[in-house]
Design a protein around this motif. Structure first.
Motif: not given
Lengths: 530, 530
Positions: A163, A165-167, A188, A271, A273-274, B301-302, B443
């Motif tokens: 979470p 690195s959001r990968t 995500f 990758r 994303r939320p 990221q955002d 990322a």
């Protein structure tokens, strides 16, 4: 659930065409009901499996048991070719001459490695099989001798989610809805929604450079990929240690699009994303394809970039194909329909929406309302079902796609339309040719064509020269032979033209390094060295 | 104008260090003035050129005359190696054992082709030479025998500009400011501003996967490239027919980062953008590197994503290296300095600026004022000049860089700092190690280290084990061996570890296909097959 063996998707969702559409097809294109009904699954005879003796034993050992090596007729038929229109037409006649000799189901990376080593040793070709949704002959090896379909469905886990690195690291056999559900549980999304979404696999997305309908907002699949693990007959290749690097060529981009010819992708880090807070899809009308194209270009170059951005030409708008769920109902529309969709945090969506309106109006866009946008969103995965209904009704229907730089888009559009219209008319079946732009970039866009006509007496043979003419037109106009369907066997000769003799030499060299025995998807992507 | 032969940039801009800095170096790091002054250009003896006879005649013919084949001492010295600190230290002692045998200056693509064919035939190695700014040994071939530097400066035209697609096709020998001036005339910018901007070439940017200081906003150079023409000993390779494609692997990404080992890039088509209406660079202070990193990650990221986004750690902030133009003046700063810059249309910059402030404050950021931002922008290309001054003052100074996924950044940061500090301290020259983040992605991010210490008695030999320790630390911590400097000869062994045996096999196979005689930049990037 298994996909329909002779059509698209869930057999329970197949539906006949609305009567007005059948009438239109008859009156406009001369489409007549079929003489012979398609054969049933049980009536098909597959040739005897050539996977026997020592080779079969060794492969069985490699995947940990006979349960994971299937040679029954149904399994083999279900892994025969893909889902292009010629694929469907052929299988509906019971033609399964190139069924795999067995279906092999590995459960882990090292089982894939072991299968590949074994197959290289015994000279058995291997066709990696994800969702089975190829429409370019990507599952139809050539001159392969005996071969197995390597079905990756057992490799369907979310391996890790980072979470920070959001990968997320995913196994290749995950179908897109499974992957999306696993990610959604943790808040995500992947944001990858191609038309094949309901059936295609994560490994297939990577191997074939898939591009989703929300690519403007979330990017293409190849842009989402950060790391890959690949099993090859020569061992394991792992690529990707950082989002971006200057350490040599980007080898990820050599694996992406390799269509199973270099190796089998056994894990993909992407990758994520939320989950978007909100979404809004709108419909806009432009007086012409040219005006609409100018608006799309402006949004792609200067923003705000929508999450979904599509523009149907006059023909596609008239037929209502942009809204499959309302096909055949109500009066036809004039002009060109654009779908403009936004997803994201509420305040940001509101801002992007507001700013996009100014640009769209400036280019002559007329706001319709949310109806067409929501209708498109509801029907976004139904077009392949519609194809089945059209084929059942005796029509021929196929799609093809390309991309170019913006300044080349008008010529490419006209060239391909002309090639399709001229060649089908000359063959006695004047077509309806429709087109849309569905993927935009600052420097260019994709063009996606749908062609409908009456079926010839031998529809597969009838289509072959038309497809060649379209491919020739794409290459002559400077387009790429595929924006998101891939190369497979169907586009291979034009792909060779696209990359030139040195490009082909590179591809053969890489294949030779990773697959010296040439067992991986022979004839797919890489032109054989004759 | 030619760059300084023994240092960076314009010799007229060299400046001694401010007295307070000299004092600090002496008191803190034990830096002492040098015993021996550097040699003069005229005092250097180059080994006799081995390019004679038939080979020389054939190459002369290939480039259309003797004026384009130079073997004078000065030309050869000016093309000896690149601009890493060891490169500068060696050349300042007059050590030019690996000077090229000649400097060859082709004027057109087919002259490059002819040179490569000729050199392959005569077994003469070729080192493509753009701006000559490599800091990783990219211009220092190994085991090459006789070799020529292929200087591309004559190929310095803007070939075409397509304002509809917003693309420009540039020749490789254009230096960045020349390219920028040509584009600016027509209202466009490339937006690529690496620290080497004033001297580096377009071809070099592509060959080495350069990344500019405004990469957050404009993207890395490899992300800007749409088409490439490459001359190889086997002929011409042309890649890129659309912004994106699913037609096989992206071969552009195989040429990008190939560092002259696969071929010579003779044209580059890049995305261009309208010149920004306005720009605003600000300074922000964070209490710790960790807090600042979290803020950068959030912006990456955002959003809103700034055009320039950098964060210096405590040491770099204290020394003031983030603002080279005010070095040595005023009191040192506490905490960690971030530079946050926006460029674009005025209304959009205002909006992004406003929204970024909320995010930066939320992460504990303290707004300084425009001073540090503008100071950084003024001094953005001066750090290499500062290095010359430090070397002249008897200090050792070098930079190195890497990248990782966000979750791996803290460990990577600590590992490299520890490796540098421990190994230099053990060698008797305890260093000052500074770091900044200068390139962010959703990322992950890059880490850029600057290390300053006293020089050892033999500073090149003194540094070698330290550099090895840093490289080992990068690979062990999962980082990439280079985020934007490249591989060259200096990083080659660690690059091999990064891509693994199969990755190396792929690289050798591609090189074998394009350069079977192995004349292109031997020993650079591709590990030799021993």
């Amino acid at each position: 659930m298994d996909m329909s063996w002779s059509g698209w998707g869930d057999p329970a969702r197949a539906a006949p065409l609305p009567e007005p559409v059948v009438g239109l097809l008859r009156d406009l294109l001369g489409v007549r009901p079929l003489d012979t009904p398609p054969v049933g699954l049980a009536d098909i005879t597959v040739p005897p499996s050539r996977l026997t003796g020592a080779a079969r034993n060794a492969i069985t050992l490699a995947v940990g048991g006979a349960a994971h090596v299937r040679t029954d007729a149904e399994s083999r038929i279900r892994h025969t070719r893909g889902k292009s229109t010629p694929d469907l037409l052929r299988i509906r006649t019971g033609e399964v001459s190139d069924a795999p000799d067995a279906v092999v189901l590995p459960g882990r990376h090292d089982e894939v490695l072991a299968v590949l080593r074994t197959c290289a040793e015994y000279g058995v070709a291997v066709v990696p099989f994800g969702g089975g949704t190829s429409v370019v002959g990507g599952l139809a090896p050539q001159h392969a001798g005996r071969f197995v379909a390597l079905d990756l469905r057992r490799m369907n886990r979310l391996i890790t989610l980072d979470p920070v690195s959001r990968t997320a690291t995913l196994q290749p056999g995950l179908r897109a809805p499974q992957a999306e559900a696993l990610l959604n549980e943790q808040g995500f999304t992947l944001g990858h929604f191609p038309q094949s979404y309901e059936w295609a696999s994560v490994g297939g997305f990577a191997a074939a450079r898939s591009s989703g309908q929300a690519s403007a907002g979330y990017g293409r699949f190849d842009e989402m990929v950060l790391c890959l693990t690949v099993a090859t007959p020569e061992g394991t290749l792992e690529v990707g240690r950082a989002p971006r690097s200057a350490a040599g060529p980007d080898l990820r981009q050599l694996v992406l699009g390799s269509e199973g010819a270099f190796g089998v992708i056994t894990s993909v880090t992407v990758r994520v994303r939320p989950l978007p807070e909100t979404r809004s899809y709108e419909g806009w009308r432009f007086a012409s394809f040219e005006a609409g194209t100018a608006a799309l270009r402006r949004l792609a170059q200067d923003g705000p970039l929508p999450t979904v951005l599509r523009l149907s030409d006059e023909a596609e708008t008239m037929v209502g194909l942009a809204k499959p769920d309302s096909l055949g109902s109500g009066p036809r529309s004039a002009g060109c329909l654009a779908i403009v969709g936004f997803e994201g945090p509420q305040i940001e969506v509101a801002d992007r929406l507001f700013r996009s309106h100014a640009t769209l109006r400036e280019h002559g866009g007329e706001f319709l309302d949310a109806g067409p946008g929501e209708s498109w969103a509801r029907g976004r995965y139904t077009a392949p079902y519609l194809r089945d209904s059209l084929l059942d009704a005796g029509a021929f229907v196929e799609t093809l796609e390309t991309a170019a730089f913006w300044s080349g888009v008008p010529t490419l559009y006209e060239s391909v339309r002309t090639a399709l219209t001229t060649s089908l008319t000359a063959a006695g079946t004047p077509p309806l040719v429709m087109c849309h732009i569905s993927h935009v970039y600052p420097a260019g866009a994709s063009l996606y064509f749908t062609v409908v006509s009456a079926q010839g007496a031998d529809p597969v043979a009838h289509w072959a020269p038309v497809k060649r003419a379209a491919n020739d037109a794409i290459i002559a106009a400077g387009g790429t032979i595929s924006h998101h369907h891939g190369v497979g066997t169907d586009h291979r000769d034009w792909y060779a033209e696209e990359i030139g003799p040195l490009g082909v030499k590179i591809m053969r060299a890489v294949k030779g390094a990773l697959d010296p025995a040439g067992i991986l998807n022979p004839g797919v992507l890489v032109p054989p060295d004759r």
